[in-house]
Scaffold this motif. Structure first.
Motif, short mmCIF file in Angstrom:
data_model
loop_
_atom_site.label_atom_id
_atom_site.label_comp_id
_atom_site.label_asym_id
_atom_site.label_seq_id
_atom_site.Cartn_x
_atom_site.Cartn_y
_atom_site.Cartn_z
N LYS A 102 0.83 -1.21 0.00
CA LYS A 102 0.00 0.00 0.00
C LYS A 102 0.86 1.26 0.00
CE LYS A 102 -3.98 -2.16 2.27
NZ LYS A 102 -4.90 -2.10 3.43
N GLU A 103 1.85 1.31 0.87
CA GLU A 103 2.75 2.46 0.90
C GLU A 103 4.05 2.09 1.59
OE1 GLU A 103 1.33 5.76 3.21
OE2 GLU A 103 0.32 4.47 4.65
N CYS A 104 5.10 2.79 1.19
CA CYS A 104 6.43 2.57 1.78
C CYS A 104 6.94 3.93 2.27
CB CYS A 104 7.37 1.96 0.75
SG CYS A 104 9.02 1.57 1.38
N THR A 105 6.19 4.51 3.22
CA THR A 105 6.46 5.86 3.69
C THR A 105 6.98 5.85 5.12
OG1 THR A 105 4.19 6.10 4.49
CG2 THR A 105 4.64 6.77 2.21
N ALA A 108 4.17 4.97 7.58
CA ALA A 108 3.82 3.55 7.59
C ALA A 108 4.88 2.72 8.31
CB ALA A 108 3.64 3.05 6.15
N LYS A 152 -0.48 11.47 2.18
CA LYS A 152 -0.41 10.61 0.99
C LYS A 152 0.14 11.37 -0.21
CE LYS A 152 -3.98 7.14 1.88
NZ LYS A 152 -5.26 6.55 1.40
N GLN A 155 4.24 12.47 0.96
CA GLN A 155 5.24 11.48 1.33
C GLN A 155 5.83 10.77 0.12
OE1 GLN A 155 6.37 9.73 4.86
NE2 GLN A 155 6.78 11.82 4.26
N GLU A 156 7.13 10.62 0.13
CA GLU A 156 7.81 9.87 -0.91
C GLU A 156 8.22 8.51 -0.37
OE1 GLU A 156 11.03 12.05 -2.50
OE2 GLU A 156 9.79 13.67 -3.32
N SER A 157 8.46 7.58 -1.26
CA SER A 157 8.81 6.22 -0.85
C SER A 157 10.18 6.20 -0.18
CB SER A 157 8.82 5.30 -2.08
OG SER A 157 9.35 4.04 -1.74
#
Length: 241
Positions: A102-105, A108, A152, A155-157
């Motif tokens: 879903k996200e790699c922030t 998270a 969302k 935020q960058e990965s």
């Protein structure tokens, strides 16, 4: 590469694995070795080695596991270690599997680490370790004050710069309930940095000595080139009577 089969399946035939009684390939992890450190995690036991395009002289490290593991393509394997309160050291690291589908922030990851240690998200600080530099890069917690919609968007990965998060990375954790120190470094880091500083100083001195030697040689060549050729000297002595 002398074989082109699944790395963990091949490892099952090695004497060391037979001595430890490894029941299944899923009880092993296979890593490439890069500069004497763990590199890429070969996570798919059904994939053949030649499909990884590793090259002909790659080294592979086999890590035995206590339980069966089948990592998915969107699961990141991290090594997390909690700081010892009042000391510049850490408890032994543990494995943390993080689903990044879903996200790699930052937010998270902080939630996942906090859940792993059963701590409130706002009571931890985390940082990624760069062993080749003996440095820790804090993973900022500024997103706590940002709404979910804005987070969302902004935020960058963590897989991109400056963190480049990947399998096997070490994440240091500070429990702010017991330790409010923001310094993640250890005594080993101090020693490692000092060794690197000494090595860099020696290399600098060596380069300076080499440049000086080259300069002296070039000057000698110039002097030889412009030196006038020697001429035979004849002396006539008159006869006086």
């Amino acid at each position: 590469m002398a074989f082109a089969y699944m790395p963990c399946s091949v490892a099952m035939t090695l004497p060391c694995c037979q001595e430890q009684i490894v029941p299944l390939p899923a009880f092993l992890r296979a890593w490439t070795v890069e500069s004497k450190r763990l590199g890429k995690l070969l996570r798919n036991n059904k994939q053949q080695l030649n499909e990884y395009k590793l090259g002909s002289r790659v080294e592979i490290c086999i890590e035995p596991l206590q339980k069966e593991e089948n990592l998915g393509p969107h699961e990141l394997l991290l090594r997390v270690q909690m700081g010892i309160p009042g000391q510049r050291d850490y408890y032994c690291s543990t494995d943390l599997v993080w689903d990044i589908s879903k996200e790699c922030t930052t937010w998270a990851l902080r939630q996942r680490v906090a859940s792993h240690y059963c701590l409130p998200v706002d009571k931890i600080e985390i940082a990624k370790y760069f062993p080749e530099k003996f440095e820790w890069l804090p993973i900022s917690s500024w997103t706590q004050q940002i709404s979910k919609r804005k987070r969302k968007k902004k935020q960058e990965s963590l897989q991109s710069a400056p963190y480049h998060l990947k399998d096997g990375d070490i994440i240091g954790v500070k429990n702010l309930l017991l330790d409010d120190t923001k310094d993640f470094s250890t005594v080993r880091d101090d020693v490692g940095k000092e060794k690197q500083r000494q090595l860099a100083l020696e290399k600098k001195k060596s380069r300076q000595a080499e440049r000086l030697q080259n300069y002296i040689l070039s000057e000698e060549k110039v002097n030889v080139k412009h030196r006038k050729p020697e001429v035979a000297l004849s002396i006539n002595v008159g006869v006086f009577r």
